[in-house]
Motif scaffolding. Sequence first.
Motif, short mmCIF file in Angstrom:
data_model
loop_
_atom_site.label_atom_id
_atom_site.label_comp_id
_atom_site.label_asym_id
_atom_site.label_seq_id
_atom_site.Cartn_x
_atom_site.Cartn_y
_atom_site.Cartn_z
N ALA A 66 -17.63 1.26 10.06
CA ALA A 66 -16.56 0.28 10.26
C ALA A 66 -16.33 -0.61 9.04
N GLY A 67 -17.27 -0.66 8.12
CA GLY A 67 -17.14 -1.51 6.94
C GLY A 67 -16.54 -0.83 5.72
N HIS A 68 -16.22 0.46 5.80
CA HIS A 68 -15.64 1.18 4.66
C HIS A 68 -14.12 1.04 4.65
N TYR A 69 -13.58 0.76 3.47
CA TYR A 69 -12.14 0.65 3.25
C TYR A 69 -11.78 1.32 1.94
N CYS A 70 -10.60 1.92 1.89
CA CYS A 70 -10.04 2.34 0.61
C CYS A 70 -9.04 1.26 0.22
N ILE A 71 -9.24 0.64 -0.91
CA ILE A 71 -8.45 -0.52 -1.29
C ILE A 71 -7.07 -0.08 -1.80
N ASP A 72 -6.03 -0.52 -1.08
CA ASP A 72 -4.66 -0.20 -1.45
C ASP A 72 -3.88 -1.42 -1.93
N THR A 73 -4.56 -2.52 -2.12
CA THR A 73 -3.95 -3.74 -2.62
C THR A 73 -3.84 -3.63 -4.14
N GLU A 74 -2.60 -3.60 -4.65
CA GLU A 74 -2.36 -3.34 -6.07
C GLU A 74 -2.99 -4.36 -7.00
N THR A 75 -3.19 -5.58 -6.55
CA THR A 75 -3.76 -6.61 -7.42
C THR A 75 -5.28 -6.62 -7.42
N SER A 76 -5.88 -5.77 -6.61
CA SER A 76 -7.34 -5.74 -6.53
C SER A 76 -7.94 -4.97 -7.69
N PRO A 77 -9.04 -5.45 -8.26
CA PRO A 77 -9.75 -4.67 -9.28
C PRO A 77 -10.41 -3.42 -8.69
N ARG A 78 -10.41 -3.31 -7.37
CA ARG A 78 -10.99 -2.14 -6.69
C ARG A 78 -9.91 -1.20 -6.15
N TYR A 79 -8.68 -1.35 -6.62
CA TYR A 79 -7.56 -0.51 -6.19
C TYR A 79 -7.95 0.97 -6.28
N ASN A 80 -7.63 1.72 -5.22
CA ASN A 80 -7.86 3.16 -5.14
C ASN A 80 -9.34 3.52 -5.10
N GLN A 81 -10.17 2.64 -4.61
CA GLN A 81 -11.60 2.91 -4.50
C GLN A 81 -12.06 2.68 -3.06
N ILE A 82 -12.96 3.52 -2.59
CA ILE A 82 -13.57 3.32 -1.27
C ILE A 82 -14.76 2.39 -1.47
N VAL A 83 -14.75 1.31 -0.73
CA VAL A 83 -15.79 0.29 -0.84
C VAL A 83 -16.34 -0.03 0.54
N HIS A 84 -17.45 -0.73 0.56
CA HIS A 84 -18.02 -1.21 1.82
C HIS A 84 -18.02 -2.73 1.79
N VAL A 85 -17.58 -3.33 2.89
CA VAL A 85 -17.47 -4.79 2.96
C VAL A 85 -18.80 -5.48 2.68
N SER A 86 -19.91 -4.87 3.04
CA SER A 86 -21.21 -5.49 2.79
C SER A 86 -21.52 -5.59 1.30
N GLU A 87 -20.89 -4.74 0.49
CA GLU A 87 -21.12 -4.75 -0.96
C GLU A 87 -20.10 -5.59 -1.71
N VAL A 88 -18.86 -5.67 -1.21
CA VAL A 88 -17.80 -6.35 -1.96
C VAL A 88 -17.36 -7.66 -1.31
N GLY A 89 -17.74 -7.90 -0.08
CA GLY A 89 -17.36 -9.12 0.63
C GLY A 89 -16.03 -8.99 1.35
N LYS A 90 -15.83 -9.84 2.35
CA LYS A 90 -14.62 -9.78 3.19
C LYS A 90 -13.36 -10.09 2.41
N ASN A 91 -13.42 -10.96 1.41
CA ASN A 91 -12.22 -11.27 0.62
C ASN A 91 -11.68 -10.04 -0.10
N ALA A 92 -12.54 -9.15 -0.53
CA ALA A 92 -12.12 -7.96 -1.28
C ALA A 92 -11.30 -7.00 -0.42
N ILE A 93 -11.53 -7.00 0.89
CA ILE A 93 -10.81 -6.08 1.78
C ILE A 93 -9.74 -6.78 2.61
N ARG A 94 -9.57 -8.05 2.42
CA ARG A 94 -8.69 -8.85 3.28
C ARG A 94 -7.29 -8.27 3.42
#
Length: 189
Positions: A66-94
């Motif tokens: 449930a904590g995995h996301y692929c970041i599609d927010t263009e302004t994110s430094p993690r754009y186009n990357q699959i991340v886990h909320v426990s590693e990047v924090g809730k703000n990164a996937i908001r």
Amino acid sequence: MPAGLQDQVNLGRNGLAWGLGLHPNQTGPYKQEGDGKAPAGVFELGTAFGKYNAVNTGLDYQPQDAGHYCIDTETSPRYNQIVHVSEVGKNAIRDSTEPMRRDIHAGDHLYDKGIVIRHNPDNIPGKGCCVFIHLWRSAGKPSAGCTTMEESQLDTLLAWLDKDSKPLFVVLPEKEYQKNQPLWQLPVL
């Protein structure tokens, strides 16, 4: 590719546009974030993923929770990357709209199994992200920009693929395939 798979997939609801992959630069429209087009061209395959602890595949496999996301927010430094909320924090996937456990977050099973298509491997904002091969809603129902197929077909593909053979994903209109087949050393269809 296992026999029969090339005819039994759905692509983007707005067709194809050139993607960023292994093929040379092309003239014509290129994939953009949110355009509803699947990327055309030649691409490496990334990891397989899904909700299961393991699947039958020769690719590397990454179970999702449930904590995995692929970041599609263009302004994110993690754009186009699959991340886990426990590693990047809730703000990164908001602002991300691509939870990798759609069965939990969206109530469907599209990402129960899938494969990352390495479109836009340099993660250039706005050039399209989170492009996968994954389960379809139904035959003839296009995707938002991915390649989708029926589960037994995806299972066959996953089992057939071997990361050591460095498999490539090719999606082109037939005319473009025929034109580029000898130049790009593509298999004869």
